[in-house]
Scaffold this active site. Sequence first.
Site, PDB file in Angstrom:
ATOM      1  CG  HIS A  69      -1.890  -1.044   1.397  1.00  0.00           C
ATOM      2  ND1 HIS A  69      -2.584  -1.721   0.327  1.00  0.00           N
ATOM      3  CD2 HIS A  69      -2.117  -1.919   2.388  1.00  0.00           C
ATOM      4  CE1 HIS A  69      -3.596  -2.281   0.806  1.00  0.00           C
ATOM      5  NE2 HIS A  69      -3.044  -2.998   1.884  1.00  0.00           N
ATOM      6  CE1 TYR A 137      -3.108 -11.634  -6.335  1.00  0.00           C
ATOM      7  CE2 TYR A 137      -1.519 -10.137  -7.582  1.00  0.00           C
ATOM      8  CZ  TYR A 137      -2.772 -10.531  -6.960  1.00  0.00           C
ATOM      9  OH  TYR A 137      -3.860  -9.672  -7.509  1.00  0.00           O
ATOM     10  CD  GLN A 242     -12.010  -4.350 -10.573  1.00  0.00           C
ATOM     11  OE1 GLN A 242     -11.216  -3.471 -10.103  1.00  0.00           O
ATOM     12  NE2 GLN A 242     -12.603  -5.251  -9.918  1.00  0.00           N
ATOM     13  CE1 TYR A 244     -13.508  -8.473  -8.107  1.00  0.00           C
ATOM     14  CE2 TYR A 244     -11.553  -6.942  -7.415  1.00  0.00           C
ATOM     15  CZ  TYR A 244     -12.150  -8.154  -8.219  1.00  0.00           C
ATOM     16  OH  TYR A 244     -11.135  -9.004  -8.690  1.00  0.00           O
ATOM     17  CG  ASP A 272     -14.980 -12.675 -13.756  1.00  0.00           C
ATOM     18  OD1 ASP A 272     -14.841 -11.881 -12.800  1.00  0.00           O
ATOM     19  OD2 ASP A 272     -14.107 -12.944 -14.669  1.00  0.00           O
ATOM     20  CG  HIS A 365     -10.899 -12.908 -12.275  1.00  0.00           C
ATOM     21  ND1 HIS A 365     -11.906 -11.706 -12.341  1.00  0.00           N
ATOM     22  CD2 HIS A 365      -9.947 -12.270 -11.485  1.00  0.00           C
ATOM     23  CE1 HIS A 365     -11.492 -11.001 -11.227  1.00  0.00           C
ATOM     24  NE2 HIS A 365     -10.417 -11.336 -10.916  1.00  0.00           N
ATOM     25  NE  ARG A 368      -4.741 -13.981 -11.553  1.00  0.00           N
ATOM     26  CZ  ARG A 368      -3.815 -14.013 -10.671  1.00  0.00           C
ATOM     27  NH1 ARG A 368      -4.001 -14.484  -9.383  1.00  0.00           N
ATOM     28  NH2 ARG A 368      -2.401 -13.699 -10.891  1.00  0.00           N
ATOM     29  N   GLY A 400      -7.066 -12.233 -21.372  1.00  0.00           N
ATOM     30  CA  GLY A 400      -6.901 -13.461 -21.477  1.00  0.00           C
ATOM     31  C   GLY A 400      -6.034 -13.970 -22.326  1.00  0.00           C
ATOM     32  CB  VAL A 402      -3.643 -10.929 -25.565  1.00  0.00           C
ATOM     33  CG1 VAL A 402      -2.843 -10.040 -26.392  1.00  0.00           C
ATOM     34  CG2 VAL A 402      -5.027 -10.935 -26.005  1.00  0.00           C
ATOM     35  NE  ARG A 423      -1.235 -15.317 -14.812  1.00  0.00           N
ATOM     36  CZ  ARG A 423      -2.653 -15.593 -15.124  1.00  0.00           C
ATOM     37  NH1 ARG A 423      -3.092 -15.368 -16.248  1.00  0.00           N
ATOM     38  NH2 ARG A 423      -3.569 -16.454 -13.967  1.00  0.00           N
TER      39      ARG A 423
END
Length: 511
Positions: A69, A137, A242, A244, A272, A365, A368, A400, A402, A423
């Site tokens: 953080h 991770y 984005q 949540y 998702d 995801h 994930r 996803g 690429v 990633r």
Amino acid sequence: MRLLAELDMAERKITLEELSQHVKDTDTWMAINGTVWDITGFAELHPGGPDIIQEYSGGDASGPYNSVHSLKLAEKNFEASQKIGVLEAKCVDDKLPTENTRNPRLETDLPDLDEIINLNDLEVVAEKCLNERSWAYFSGASNDGFTKLDNSEYYRKILLRPRVARAVQDVNTRTKILDDVYDTPIFNAPASLMMLAHPDAEMALAKGLAASGSTIIIPTLSSFSTEEIIEALPADHPFYFQLYVSPNEAALEKMIDTLCKIRPKAIMITADLPIFSKREANERYEKRIAKQKLASGPKVTTATGKKGGQARSAGVSIDPNLCWSNIKCLKERTGIPIFIKGIQCAEDAMQAWKIGCKGIYISNHGGRAADTAQPTILTLAEIRLHCPFILEEMEVIIDGGVRRGSDVLKAICLGAKGVCLGRPFFYALMYGEEGVRYIMQCEFKRPPAHFYFVQVFKPRLTAELLVLKDELETAMQLCGITSLSEAHIGLLNTKALYRDVETPGSLPSKL
């Protein structure tokens, strides 16, 4: 200066002994960088799960906090009324160690960027240079990781059908989304814990993407505050957010108020991941670290069962009962365009269109969420087959798997407006802003020598040493087009791909 001194003297001084008395669920204190906060009730709201909060309740959490953080995030997320006071000076360790999130090999073993020829090379370097926690991770996926693998493999099922004898010397990769024109159709897949790759995290990502003619999708669970990330962008530069959806009504209202204030171009609601999946690489790492802590000190109380470990307990910050009516209410409440992130079938693409969403974000995801879910490019093909009007009436982006500029072109030919990378941007951030610019093809102008990351980064880039955009331009030229507006399905052989698409006879009854 006198006023500041008087204010400092007026702050309540708290000893570690007093701090340690406040560990009950109904009375919980925690110290972060010298400030003591009342965090009663926060454990069940913490996006990283309750375990880490419970472990450091009544103590100094500066080390683990600073590892993921920014310094300002606590002040942004906690109310002023929650501030109890400050630790006594003798209790504050100026050299307090943080969790080992930056492997020393990131300073000693990172190759020059000009040795990185493609995104697969970047992943090899990441596996070598990131520490165990970061690699688990970033690289991990749900269960056996089949969907993660299929995301990439299914691009190989699509063959190019190049056209020849076209004038292709001058080429551009511009795309238009919600009336904004970007120099490239490549964006980031929003993700948390970016500080595990680099201390500048989303700040470096935002700067690198903006300089490359793209923009950032700011994640809900960012390492820096939303305001800090926006300040890193050029004035009036567009950005996305984005979201949540929190199960806590007060937290959700606070977030909605923030979104109405900052006015992103669109809110991308993640749908998702109603619960966190089983991510085995994370769980193995966490269990090993827990055993080490048990062996070296007092017993640490941790949650057990389905929600054990940060990888799964983080799901407490996500509403498992999110449904289409909630999304429609959010759309009406904010007046901001809504994209649904996590579309995995044609039926849900249709539903997003029916409730008036401006766009869909096809994603699983990064493998994930539900393992063995179909790869994202197959979902795009399914939408094109069964409800092609979606591609005309909505903004469609996809992530996803690429990894090549030719993958970007294939997605555009199938109807997407843009693609997102997850990633690869984590791995690029090993080099900070320079790494982001490198894979996006944008020359980096070196900052003053006193900046932290100059001591780490390698020599300045030249135009010949850049990756993804160059691959996209080359793929376009070799297929006979000079603009993404010329991309069309006729440039692809999709026979092998469409063999796996849901059959026309079964799908319409489900729509």
